[in-house]
Design an enzyme around this catalytic site. Structure first.
Site, PDB file in Angstrom:
ATOM      1  N   GLU A   2       0.863  -1.194   0.000  1.00 38.84           N
ATOM      2  CA  GLU A   2       0.000   0.000   0.000  1.00 38.84           C
ATOM      3  C   GLU A   2       0.895   1.239   0.000  1.00 38.84           C
ATOM      4  OE1 GLU A   2      -2.195  -0.840   3.643  1.00 38.84           O
ATOM      5  OE2 GLU A   2      -3.518  -2.221   2.585  1.00 38.84           O
ATOM      6  N   CYS A  45      -9.921  -0.105   8.591  1.00 40.60           N
ATOM      7  CA  CYS A  45      -9.353   1.155   9.056  1.00 40.60           C
ATOM      8  C   CYS A  45     -10.076   2.362   8.467  1.00 40.60           C
ATOM      9  CB  CYS A  45      -7.863   1.226   8.710  1.00 40.60           C
ATOM     10  SG  CYS A  45      -7.480   0.885   6.990  1.00 40.60           S
TER      11      CYS A  45
END
Lengths: 656, 656
Positions: free
Chosen positions: B321, B417
């Site tokens: 990521e 998240c």
């Protein structure tokens, strides 16, 4: 008629065949024996790929009881040795070489010594886990390796009938025949990686043993009948994976999602698909099974009309080295494994046996002259696994999603399937030039060579093909028909041709196109055919559905796809555009890259007006174009001048 | 001056804030309690992502001894609860809600009950492996969770000073202070995922406790001093990984490759980078540390001038990521995590504290109105983790390399998240509108609101900002300066502005641009400022070095980036081109997607002349173009009409 031998004397391929004999085979022999001082690179950023050493020969020595230690490498490491042996056999047929023959004999001996009493060969299982034999076929590659062994032994038997090669292969085939089949108590499944089917077909063609044909057919037909077969084996085995991560792939990855005759799209691992198709097409031609031929045709069309790169590369994604979707052909993240294009060549060759369609040979030629050859450096000692359509070194280094897109060919690869596969293809290229059937000879590839055929009536037909193709398109065929009836002689008409002329025995002929071939009836006697293909540099366009190629062109000449390389054009190749309708100038550059054609054309370079330009701007004047001549080289020759950018599909700009 | 409160009354954001209160918080509460009847999707095709349930609240109950069982979910699952609590606190400040207050009080109680006697909180370690506390910080997220707890407790304390929230946070901070620091016997390292630094800074700002400031500083400065810290901890721990695969990432993934003050490019996990930068910038402003501010500025420039998408998205690759390289901004495989853009907003806010530069607010606005908002469906109950620049459903389904590029927002994500992070951002958006310092008020965002400030001399300055931005660019500020000296009032001049007018107390002013702000000196008394930004639909171009955007344009109006969606334009969006210089027509569509602007322009569609067109052709006539009107909608509103294609960067064609 039967093809009783092809001798290749081609200029373009001579270099490669010499390279196989003098560089590749000795080099690979050293690598397989862990005697080469090289760096083995992982083919992508994946720590599970073994890359300390090959150990392939040592695995055999340990399995044979001649050395001690553990197996090292992939569970399919043995296949590297088999492919080397097969390549050595082809090379020896072409060119005697005592040292090579001795090494090959040793390998056959060693394989024989590693064979278990019941015929089984598989160094991983013999050394490490004999109890798990055939228990985890989705990962074990046991039959994949067996198939390669059969191919190697058949090839070696052809040049060394006194060797034990064929009996080793038969003993292994018999062992497998005892273990697999429809009968109760046998395993009702196939290998996760197709290849045994190819090996068994070849063993059948050589020995005539019907059991091998039936077993090949069994493996092809059982595939996908029970899509849960592999998953169930994993569960029943319960042990640790042989190849971590493989069990999470779907049945389609292994072409086991449905019975093969019902498969109508190419799914999963690209090499597996084309190996499957090769065996299917062989079986279809051998048994004249029209249903199966149609399945092959459907898969052929799906691959070549929806899922193939212009370079003959296949496999759109690194994850699973796999096909994805129709027209999904990303040019920067693709896989295009060398082995997959080699497999596509195998598939095409088998398709030509049951259908004389020029397109099969067109694709065979496209894959051969582009992605297969690009798999190897000009020195014969560096290899690509992945053959990208565009490459930018910094992106390959910094984006883990492009770690597989290497910009320099490694000396060897953690998974070393490609280098020996290329060696066996190049050393047997003569087998792809002609397709000989009853009374017809097809010329698929324009590679200088001599062919001899025996007719059913005991006569002989010989063909001499002289050409410097693809340097020019001048092909001279001299055919001596010493049979009693006319021979149907078919010269391929490439679908991309830019003009053709044909002169038969001194008189110009109208060229009729029958499914991509021009047929000439050659009566007994001598004939001379002058066949001339005009090879013009030109632009290729992709179907509008290919999103990555929209408003881009690819430059080609004859079968060769060209590319831009940073060495000739500077950095940031994405900024370059070919101008519509601008002339493409072709010139030979004998001093460059072993002798290549170069294509030059006026082009444009997009650039920022300001050196420290913003990342985004609403000012259209912030971007300028300047003219720049573009220089294209053949795709196969890229990455031979150090690490640099490369690009096949180039922006096209309107004339200003 | 001090900012003593902002009340948001904005039309555009009212919808979102209501959504947070009435939908998101109750919905997320159910999810965290495993009471929602939903499907939790993995954010990408990775079988190791836990997606059976959230279990986040149950983990706390088990840790507190109120329930029994094992911990479930990520090792950082606790942070979902903290972010929910923080969002609830902001929402309660804005709008009292008894049920929500009760739930939030329960959460605080429960967290307190799960706190160990020495102050430690971390349900995974308390329940499963107490002996491994702080032993594997590269993966454990223990301090990351602690930071979120501190943020939540500080926020909750502000609306409920009678609760135990702040004392829980302090007790945890003290526990961490006992365990980490330069002293012998303490751990000389930081957490693999930055956040504790943000939490400690907030705790310091609220409590004034210098130890917390020092500890934040310690964590920031120790990072990267010993790049082997995390790897050594892994070795010493020797146990099974807490997050499989993380240990194979390099130190740069965790911004631990070199001391932070020496870092000059954004490397590794994008969210980690911007969280690190947020704390750094906070520390730099708090301590007026010019060296640190320069480090922040360097990283800011690298991110926003080299590595940011036009949507304010960051993170060019799914693997890790992460950031990749300068100008490497692929539009189809990018990550652009919602949380990363939220983190960029945090970073911008802190940068504004030490430097009144309009560009910080420009980027803050870009990230807010585009990638942050696109992270959520208009119903507030479906969320994107990844915010692509182009999406094609079939490619996302069939190419495992695009499994993270979802075309429909899931109801919840295996790693959750983003949803609560969005909730806390949207419910605290008032905190980003103004930057108040000594005698200056900066208006960063044009969001309708009221601001009250207390001056050092005991006076009050209140600002009322009225606007329907970004629908129009008309902004009316009424400022009441009840202090004794003039206030420097700075209105942001967006770098993209298309014309500005400013009228102060009835008289038109020349607008001077000082680093992106227009400053007006407002003497004590009442003032009325009419500030009008012209918002024209227009084209944006990328720097020529961005290969994926060459000869493509992005359409925008004001801060909003627009996109093409299949629902309005049909399939194969890659075939569409915007025509150079063609007019862009803007119209409001109140009935569509909750009320949006739509931009229409004449365009072209490339198409195959023949329905069954070849994959490749040398016939330029095989491709045609036809005219087609293109309809663009704001990027944030895409994927609210079922699964379909979307594209931000569109080909640009010359006028015909």
């Amino acid at each position: 008629m039967n093809n009783s031998g092809v001798t290749v004397s081609d200029t373009f391929f001579k270099r490669y065949r010499e390279l196989v004999r003098t560089e590749m085979l000795p080099y690979q022999w050293k690598v397989l024996n862990d005697e080469a001082d090289i760096t083995i690179e992982r083919e992508r950023d994946d720590a599970s790929i073994p890359n300390e050493k090959s150990h392939a020969m040592e695995n055999f020595r340990i399995a044979a009881g001649l050395s001690s230690g553990e197996h090292y490498g992939w569970v399919f490491q043995d296949s590297d040795v088999y492919k080397w042996l097969e390549a050595a056999a082809y090379s020896l047929k072409d060119h005697p070489d005592e040292a090579l023959k001795k090494a090959a004999d040793q390998v056959v001996e060693l394989i024989g010594a590693a064979q278990e009493p019941d015929g089984y060969i598989g160094t991983y299982f013999t050394i490490m886990e004999p109890a798990r034999r055939f228990k985890r076929l989705g990962e074990s590659h046991e039959l994949y390796c067996a198939g390669h062994l059969m191919e190697a032994c058949v090839a070696y038997h052809a040049i060394s009938p006194e060797s034990k090669a064929l009996s080793i292969a038969r003993k292994l085939a018999d062992c497998i025949d005892q273990s697999f089949g429809p009968e109760e108590g046998k395993i009702h499944g196939a290998d996760g990686h197709e290849e045994i089917e190819i090996g068994l077909m070849r063993l059948y063609h050589t020995t005539g043993e019907e059991r091998y044909l039936r077993l090949a057919e069994y493996f092809l037909e059982i595939r996908g009948q029970d899509p849960q077969f592999f998953a169930r084996q994993y569960r029943e085995d319960g042990g640790k994976p042989l190849i971590g991560g493989l069990e999470s792939f779907s049945a389609a990855y292994l072409q086991a999602h449905r019975p093969v005759r019902q498969q109508d799209t190419a799914e999963g691992h690209a090499v597996r698909v084309v190996y499957l198709c090769t065996a299917l097409a062989d079986l279809a031609a051998t048994k004249k099974d029209e249903g199966l031929r149609k399945t092959c045709e459907t898969l052929w069309r799906n691959i070549t009309e929806r899922r193939m790169y212009i370079t003959g590369g296949i496999g759109s994604t690194v994850r699973g080295e796999a096909f994805t979707a129709d027209y999904d052909l990303p040019t920067d993240t693709m896989y295009c494994e060398t082995c997959a294009s080699i497999g596509l060549i195998f598939f095409a060759r088998q398709m030509l046996r049951s259908g004389a369609r020029g397109e099969y040979a067109d694709i065979m030629e496209r894959a051969l002259y582009n992605t297969a050859l690009s798999g190897m450096a000009l020195d014969g000692k560096h290899f690509f696994y992945v053959n990208p359509l565009e490459a930018v070194p910094e992106k390959s280094r910094k984006d883990p999603g492009k770690s597989h897109v290497k910009c320099v060919r490694p000396e060897w690869l953690g998974c070393a399937c490609c280098p020996p596969n290329l060696a066996r293809l190049l050393s047997s290229v003569g087998d792809y030039i002609y397709t000989v059937s009853e009374q017809t000879i097809l010329v698929n590839l324009f590679i200088q060579s001599e062919l001899t055929c025996k007719t059913e009536q005991g006569g002989e037909v010989s063909v001499s093909l002289q050409t410097d193709y693809p340097k020019t398109g001048r092909i001279l065929c001299t055919v001596s028909n010493q049979g009693k009836i006319p021979v149907r002689f078919g010269l391929r008409i490439p679908s991309w041709h830019d003009g053709i002329q044909g002169i038969v025995d001194g008189s110009a002929q109208e060229i009729l196109n029958e499914d991509g071939f021009w047929y000439i009836s050659l009566t007994p006697g001598e004939h001379r055919i002058e066949y001339t293909l005009e090879l013009l540099p030109k632009r290729w366009y992709a179907n509008a559905k290919v999103s990555d190629c929209v408003r881009r062109v690819s430059i080609a000449r004859g079968p060769q796809i060209y590319c831009l390389e940073e060495a000739d054009n500077g950095k940031d190749l994405h900024c370059l555009s070919v101008i519509q309708n601008a002339p493409l100038k072709y010139e030979r550059r004998e001093e460059l890259l072993g002798g290549i054609g170069m294509i030059r054309t006026p082009g444009l370079r997009l650039l920022n007006r300001d050196e420290e330009a913003a990342l985004y701007t609403d000012d259209p004047g912030a971007l300028l174009t300047k003219t720049q001549e573009l220089c294209f080289i053949p795709y196969y020759a890229w990455a031979n001048r150090g690490e640099n950018e490369m690009r096949v599909w180039v922006q096209e700009a309107p004339p200003s």
